[in-house]
Write an enzyme that holds these catalytic residues in place. Structure first.
Site, PDB file in Angstrom:
ATOM      1  N   SER A 120      59.453  53.228  16.736  1.00  0.00           N
ATOM      2  CA  SER A 120      60.031  52.207  17.619  1.00  0.00           C
ATOM      3  C   SER A 120      61.368  52.638  18.190  1.00  0.00           C
ATOM      4  CB  SER A 120      60.295  50.931  16.819  1.00  0.00           C
ATOM      5  OG  SER A 120      59.114  50.370  16.356  1.00  0.00           O
ATOM      6  N   HIS A 141      54.416  55.201  21.964  1.00  0.00           N
ATOM      7  CA  HIS A 141      54.868  53.935  21.377  1.00  0.00           C
ATOM      8  C   HIS A 141      54.020  52.771  21.894  1.00  0.00           C
ATOM      9  CE1 HIS A 141      58.385  50.851  20.912  1.00  0.00           C
ATOM     10  NE2 HIS A 141      57.546  50.796  19.895  1.00  0.00           N
ATOM     11  N   GLU A 153      54.742  53.139  25.725  1.00  0.00           N
ATOM     12  CA  GLU A 153      55.962  53.841  26.146  1.00  0.00           C
ATOM     13  C   GLU A 153      55.794  55.297  25.699  1.00  0.00           C
ATOM     14  OE1 GLU A 153      59.461  52.316  24.113  1.00  0.00           O
ATOM     15  OE2 GLU A 153      60.525  52.069  26.004  1.00  0.00           O
ATOM     16  N   ASN A 191      62.951  48.769  22.773  1.00  0.00           N
ATOM     17  CA  ASN A 191      63.730  48.172  21.691  1.00  0.00           C
ATOM     18  C   ASN A 191      65.233  48.182  21.922  1.00  0.00           C
ATOM     19  OD1 ASN A 191      61.819  47.059  19.887  1.00  0.00           O
ATOM     20  ND2 ASN A 191      61.119  49.148  19.522  1.00  0.00           N
TER      21      ASN A 191
END
Ligand SMILES: CC(=O)CC(=O)SCCNC(=O)CCNC(=O)[C@H](O)C(C)(C)COP(=O)(O)OP(=O)(O)OC[C@H]1O[C@@H](n2cnc3c(N)ncnc32)[C@H](O)[C@@H]1OP(=O)(O)O
Ligand SMILES: NC(=O)C1=CN([C@@H]2O[C@H](COP(=O)(O)OP(=O)(O)OC[C@H]3O[C@@H](n4cnc5c(N)ncnc54)[C@H](OP(=O)(O)O)[C@@H]3O)[C@@H](O)[C@H]2O)C=CC1
Length: 286
Positions: A120, A141, A153, A191
């Site tokens: 993450s 991701h 991602e 994130n």
């Protein structure tokens, strides 16, 4: 080389979601964990997810049966990766665990195998540095829940090759996902933007601004978020949320990313959210 054989490391919520999605789209999948219990939980989640799709008419019964025939689980990592084209690692969000896993993978995988991490927030370049194949290491991701969320991602490490990037993008697209490439900075884009909002919602609880239900209602009804930030934090896992905030805090050295002490305390108490039965809310164990 076209991808046929995929190995997923870690049978938690992300690993099982990734494995389910790969199976749905025709890949051979081996799911690896360090113990049998998470593998059994992962298999049950995958079987339930596929059955749900079949019940909705999105998968035929034949396709469901075939998907499960292409699926194996094991705790024997070297054996699982012997014929792999790609490995997608979804073990817990700790750099030491990821690096130890990548070292093992590098030693056991064929030379053409791409090593992807579903991290993450952790630096891809640093994970790649423990291998002899940094050009074939990449961040892939997925978002939670993997079978539903349309984004992947893609994060290049400093040495990731164009070929690796193209193969992983094509794989994501073959799973019906949209791939967005971003640079290797702490928390990437997803994130870096999402987690400070969640952390701020935890601060609002900590400072007694409002109850969790009220905070979630403000974001749900006021901003049309599908889940309030505290429900989402419980869904992601509070241990993962804390690990991501630590990475942002350390990586940028900026106090705006300091994890809320309440988040740290919940994790210390073992209140990890949905997966442990208690976080900001309580959940019936099932
Ligand atoms: C931390 C990180 O590094 C990155 C992250 O992932 S951050 C987290 C990102 N994720 C989010 O932000 C999720 C926010 N929440 C949501 O979008 C929604 O609440 C949600 C999609 C999770 C659930 O939506 P919902 O409408 O309340 O739930 P539900 O009706 O049960 O499910 C939606 C659909 O998915 C399907 N579904 C759910 N789980 C499934 C599974 N495992 N397999 C297949 N289908 C599934 C359901 O059958 C349902 O299908 P229909 O639309 O055909 O009815
Ligand atoms: N949760 C989320 O919403 C998202 C998480 N991610 C990332 O995905 C990764 C996994 O997260 P998530 O699935 O939520 O975590 P979980 O805690 O649900 O699952 C992790 C799994 O990995 C197992 N495990 C622990 N150590 C090892 C190891 N050395 N080798 C293989 N497996 C191991 C765990 O077993 P045991 O339980 O026995 O320890 C568990 O089954 C993390 O990097 C996270 O940041 C990415 C996107 C979204």
């Amino acid at each position: 080389m076209p991808i046929q054989n995929a190995v997923v490391i870690g049978a938690g919520q992300m690993g099982s979601g990734i494995a389910q999605t790969l199976l749905q789209y025709g890949y051979n999948v081996a799911l690896v964990d360090i113990a049998d219990a998470p593998l059994e939980r992962g298999r049950s989640a995958i079987e339930a997810g596929l059955a749900r799709l079949t019940a909705k008419g999105r998968l035929t019964e034949t396709a469901q049966t075939e998907a499960l025939q292409r699926f194996t689980t094991t705790t024997d990592l070297p054996l699982a990766v012997r014929d792999s084209d790609i490995v997608i690692e979804a073990a817990p969000e700790h750099i030491a665990t990821k690096q130890a896993t990548f070292k093992k993978l590098d030693a056991s995988c064929p030379s053409h195998t791409i090593l992807a991490t579903n991290t993450s927030s952790l630096p891809i370049t640093s994970i790649a540095s423990v291998t002899q194949r940094a050009d074939r290491v990449i961040g892939m991701h997925f978002m939670n829940p993997v079978p539903i969320m349309p984004l992947v991602e893609i994060i290049r490490g400093l040495a990731t090759s164009d070929e690796t990037c193209d193969t992983v993008r094509a794989l994501a697209e073959s799973l019906g996902k949209t791939a967005v490439e971003v640079k290797d900075f702490p928390g990437f884009v997803s994130n870096r933007v999402l987690m400070p909002m969640i952390n701020e919602a935890v601060y609002a609880v900590y400072e007694g601004v409002a109850e969790p239900e009220a905070i979630d209602t403000v974001l749900k009804l006021g901003m049309n978020h599908p889940m309030g930030p505290l429900t989402l934090a419980d869904f992601i896992g509070l241990d993962t949320c804390l690990a991501i905030m630590e990475t942002l805090y350390e990586g940028f050295g900026d106090s705006k990313y300091r994890p809320c002490p309440l988040l740290r305390q919940y994790v210390q108490a073992g209140w990890l959210g949905r997966k442990s039965g208690r976080g900001f809310y309580s959940y019936n164990s099932s």
